[in-house]
Design a protein around this motif. Structure first.
Motif, mmCIF file in Angstrom:
data_model
loop_
_atom_site.group_PDB
_atom_site.id
_atom_site.type_symbol
_atom_site.label_atom_id
_atom_site.label_comp_id
_atom_site.label_asym_id
_atom_site.label_seq_id
_atom_site.Cartn_x
_atom_site.Cartn_y
_atom_site.Cartn_z
ATOM 1 N N TYR A 20 0.903 -1.296 0.005
ATOM 2 C CA TYR A 20 -0.048 0.186 -0.075
ATOM 3 C C TYR A 20 0.783 1.237 0.063
ATOM 4 O O TYR A 20 0.644 2.169 -0.693
ATOM 5 C CB TYR A 20 -0.946 0.002 1.298
ATOM 6 C CG TYR A 20 -1.842 1.069 1.431
ATOM 7 C CD1 TYR A 20 -2.741 1.727 0.468
ATOM 8 C CD2 TYR A 20 -1.375 1.953 2.568
ATOM 9 C CE1 TYR A 20 -3.499 2.825 0.890
ATOM 10 C CE2 TYR A 20 -2.236 3.105 2.972
ATOM 11 C CZ TYR A 20 -3.223 3.618 2.040
ATOM 12 O OH TYR A 20 -3.842 4.627 2.165
ATOM 13 N N LEU A 21 1.851 1.203 0.819
ATOM 14 C CA LEU A 21 2.877 2.433 1.137
ATOM 15 C C LEU A 21 3.527 2.624 -0.312
ATOM 16 O O LEU A 21 3.881 3.610 -0.746
ATOM 17 C CB LEU A 21 3.802 2.276 2.010
ATOM 18 C CG LEU A 21 3.073 2.454 3.509
ATOM 19 C CD1 LEU A 21 3.911 2.416 4.495
ATOM 20 C CD2 LEU A 21 2.199 3.779 3.490
ATOM 21 N N PHE A 82 -6.468 -3.552 2.468
ATOM 22 C CA PHE A 82 -7.021 -4.820 2.171
ATOM 23 C C PHE A 82 -7.505 -4.834 0.674
ATOM 24 O O PHE A 82 -7.431 -5.593 -0.364
ATOM 25 C CB PHE A 82 -8.101 -5.199 3.153
ATOM 26 C CG PHE A 82 -7.785 -5.919 4.267
ATOM 27 C CD1 PHE A 82 -7.576 -7.420 4.096
ATOM 28 C CD2 PHE A 82 -7.280 -5.435 5.506
ATOM 29 C CE1 PHE A 82 -7.378 -7.929 5.126
ATOM 30 C CE2 PHE A 82 -6.854 -6.309 6.627
ATOM 31 C CZ PHE A 82 -6.932 -7.546 6.580
ATOM 32 N N ASN A 83 -8.265 -3.489 0.480
ATOM 33 C CA ASN A 83 -8.730 -3.385 -0.958
ATOM 34 C C ASN A 83 -7.462 -3.438 -2.230
ATOM 35 O O ASN A 83 -7.875 -3.993 -3.237
ATOM 36 C CB ASN A 83 -9.586 -2.227 -1.156
ATOM 37 C CG ASN A 83 -10.897 -2.139 -0.349
ATOM 38 O OD1 ASN A 83 -11.301 -3.527 -0.248
ATOM 39 N ND2 ASN A 83 -11.385 -1.059 -0.026
ATOM 40 N N LEU A 91 -5.430 -11.293 -2.529
ATOM 41 C CA LEU A 91 -6.745 -11.692 -1.715
ATOM 42 C C LEU A 91 -7.889 -11.898 -2.641
ATOM 43 O O LEU A 91 -8.115 -11.269 -3.718
ATOM 44 C CB LEU A 91 -7.028 -10.754 -0.447
ATOM 45 C CG LEU A 91 -5.743 -10.623 0.335
ATOM 46 C CD1 LEU A 91 -6.208 -9.307 1.542
ATOM 47 C CD2 LEU A 91 -5.797 -11.824 1.242
ATOM 48 N N GLY A 92 -8.958 -12.774 -2.303
ATOM 49 C CA GLY A 92 -10.191 -12.831 -2.768
ATOM 50 C C GLY A 92 -11.098 -11.853 -2.186
ATOM 51 O O GLY A 92 -10.760 -11.264 -1.278
ATOM 52 N N ARG A 94 -13.828 -12.412 -0.600
ATOM 53 C CA ARG A 94 -14.265 -13.227 0.680
ATOM 54 C C ARG A 94 -12.985 -12.987 1.823
ATOM 55 O O ARG A 94 -13.385 -13.191 3.022
ATOM 56 C CB ARG A 94 -14.626 -14.627 0.273
ATOM 57 C CG ARG A 94 -15.760 -14.934 -0.181
ATOM 58 C CD ARG A 94 -16.176 -16.231 -0.526
ATOM 59 N NE ARG A 94 -17.454 -16.446 -1.043
ATOM 60 C CZ ARG A 94 -17.985 -17.529 -1.346
ATOM 61 N NH1 ARG A 94 -17.271 -18.568 -0.942
ATOM 62 N NH2 ARG A 94 -19.084 -17.792 -1.980
ATOM 63 N N ASP A 95 -11.795 -12.783 1.455
ATOM 64 C CA ASP A 95 -10.854 -12.774 2.291
ATOM 65 C C ASP A 95 -10.816 -11.345 3.093
ATOM 66 O O ASP A 95 -9.819 -11.063 3.696
ATOM 67 C CB ASP A 95 -9.424 -13.023 1.507
ATOM 68 C CG ASP A 95 -9.456 -14.353 0.863
ATOM 69 O OD1 ASP A 95 -9.929 -15.277 1.391
ATOM 70 O OD2 ASP A 95 -9.145 -14.343 -0.298
ATOM 71 N N VAL A 96 -11.516 -10.284 2.317
ATOM 72 C CA VAL A 96 -11.422 -8.887 3.024
ATOM 73 C C VAL A 96 -12.461 -8.711 4.111
ATOM 74 O O VAL A 96 -13.528 -9.352 3.979
ATOM 75 C CB VAL A 96 -11.730 -7.968 1.858
ATOM 76 C CG1 VAL A 96 -11.951 -6.542 2.488
ATOM 77 C CG2 VAL A 96 -10.844 -7.957 0.898
ATOM 78 N N PRO A 97 -11.892 -8.610 5.278
ATOM 79 C CA PRO A 97 -12.848 -8.584 6.458
ATOM 80 C C PRO A 97 -14.088 -7.502 6.472
ATOM 81 O O PRO A 97 -13.880 -6.486 5.791
ATOM 82 C CB PRO A 97 -12.119 -8.496 7.684
ATOM 83 C CG PRO A 97 -10.839 -7.655 7.162
ATOM 84 C CD PRO A 97 -10.792 -8.025 5.870
#
Length: 255
Positions: A20-21, A82-83, A91-92, A94-97
């Motif tokens: 992200y950074l 996460f996004n 990640l899929g 569904r893996d993002v809380p």
């Protein structure tokens, strides 16, 4: 397809943070990052769930004594990590809380998601679209937006130079009309007739029109007889712009 579970198990908080950074280097200066780093240090990404996020909120509230709007900004940053990992195929969906966001402060108002704003805009008179889209896209105050005249606009209509006399901070402000929401507005302005001391935006009957549009969009109510309303406010465009800009990776100082 689904991301292999083994790949996700090897992914830690630091991996998605560093990624992200690299994409948003200015966010390295965000003060909330140290609190995320401290709480989620060495955590496997697949273990960061809604319960753990609630634990972070609890710690920030009770141990650190910070306000909900500050915690919300911390979570906006984590959610953006996460996004981005999802967009990069690490990640899929569904893996993002699930992120149970704390309420923003009353002064800042209620968050209007982009899809909700689109619904409101669809029910507003066309001549008011630029006025409200500008406030939602930039976070500029209503009063200042109404006072922007053609003499504050450059020849290409994509840079607005607001003098300190119309801003809350009393400091001049430069606003660039760029990006998916604001670039079309510059194109629209280029087609209009310019009179130096006249406002660039039409804002006639903006309050009742906003209230009616919010009700039609299912985001509030409007009683024409008593002229009373509920639901998202015009001022919420400002708070929403701030959250969207932070989510997009703009550093907090600039926002």
């Amino acid at each position: 397809g689904a991301i292999p579970a083994q790949d996700i198990k090897q992914l830690h908080y630091e991996d998605i943070r560093d990624s992200y950074l690299r994409a948003k280097p200015a966010q390295a200066n965000y003060p909330g990052l140290q609190h995320l780093d401290s709480f989620f240090k060495d955590r496997r990404v697949d273990r960061i769930d809604a319960g753990m996020i609630e634990g972070f909120v609890k710690r920030r509230r009770e141990d650190d004594g910070v306000s909900d709007p500050t915690i919300r900004r911390n979570l906006v940053c984590l959610r953006a990590m996460f996004n981005l990992a999802r967009k990069k195929g690490q990640l899929g969906l569904r893996d993002v809380p699930y992120f149970a966001m704390p309420d923003d402060s009353q002064a800042a108002g209620q968050y209007i998601a982009p899809e909700e704003f689109s619904k409101v805009i669809a029910h507003l008179p066309t001549d008011l679209h630029p006025f409200f889209s500008f406030m939602y896209g930039t976070g500029c105050r209503l009063g200042a937006s109404q006072k922007i005249t053609w003499e504050m606009v450059n020849a290409n209509c994509d840079v607005l130079s607001l003098p300190g006399s119309i801003t809350k901070t009393k400091k001049p402000l430069l606003i660039v009309l760029d990006g998916p929401m604001l670039a079309p507005m510059a194109a629209l302005l280029r087609k209009q007739f310019r009179t130096a001391d006249k406002p660039i935006f039409i804002s006639t009957n903006y309050r009742p029109e906003w209230s009616k549009a919010v009700a039609k969009a299912g985001l509030g109510t409007w009683d024409a007889k008593t002229r009373t309303r509920t639901g998202v406010r015009i001022h919420d465009c400002r708070c929403s712009a701030a959250i969207n800009l932070l989510d997009a990776g703009v550093d907090e100082g600039t926002v």
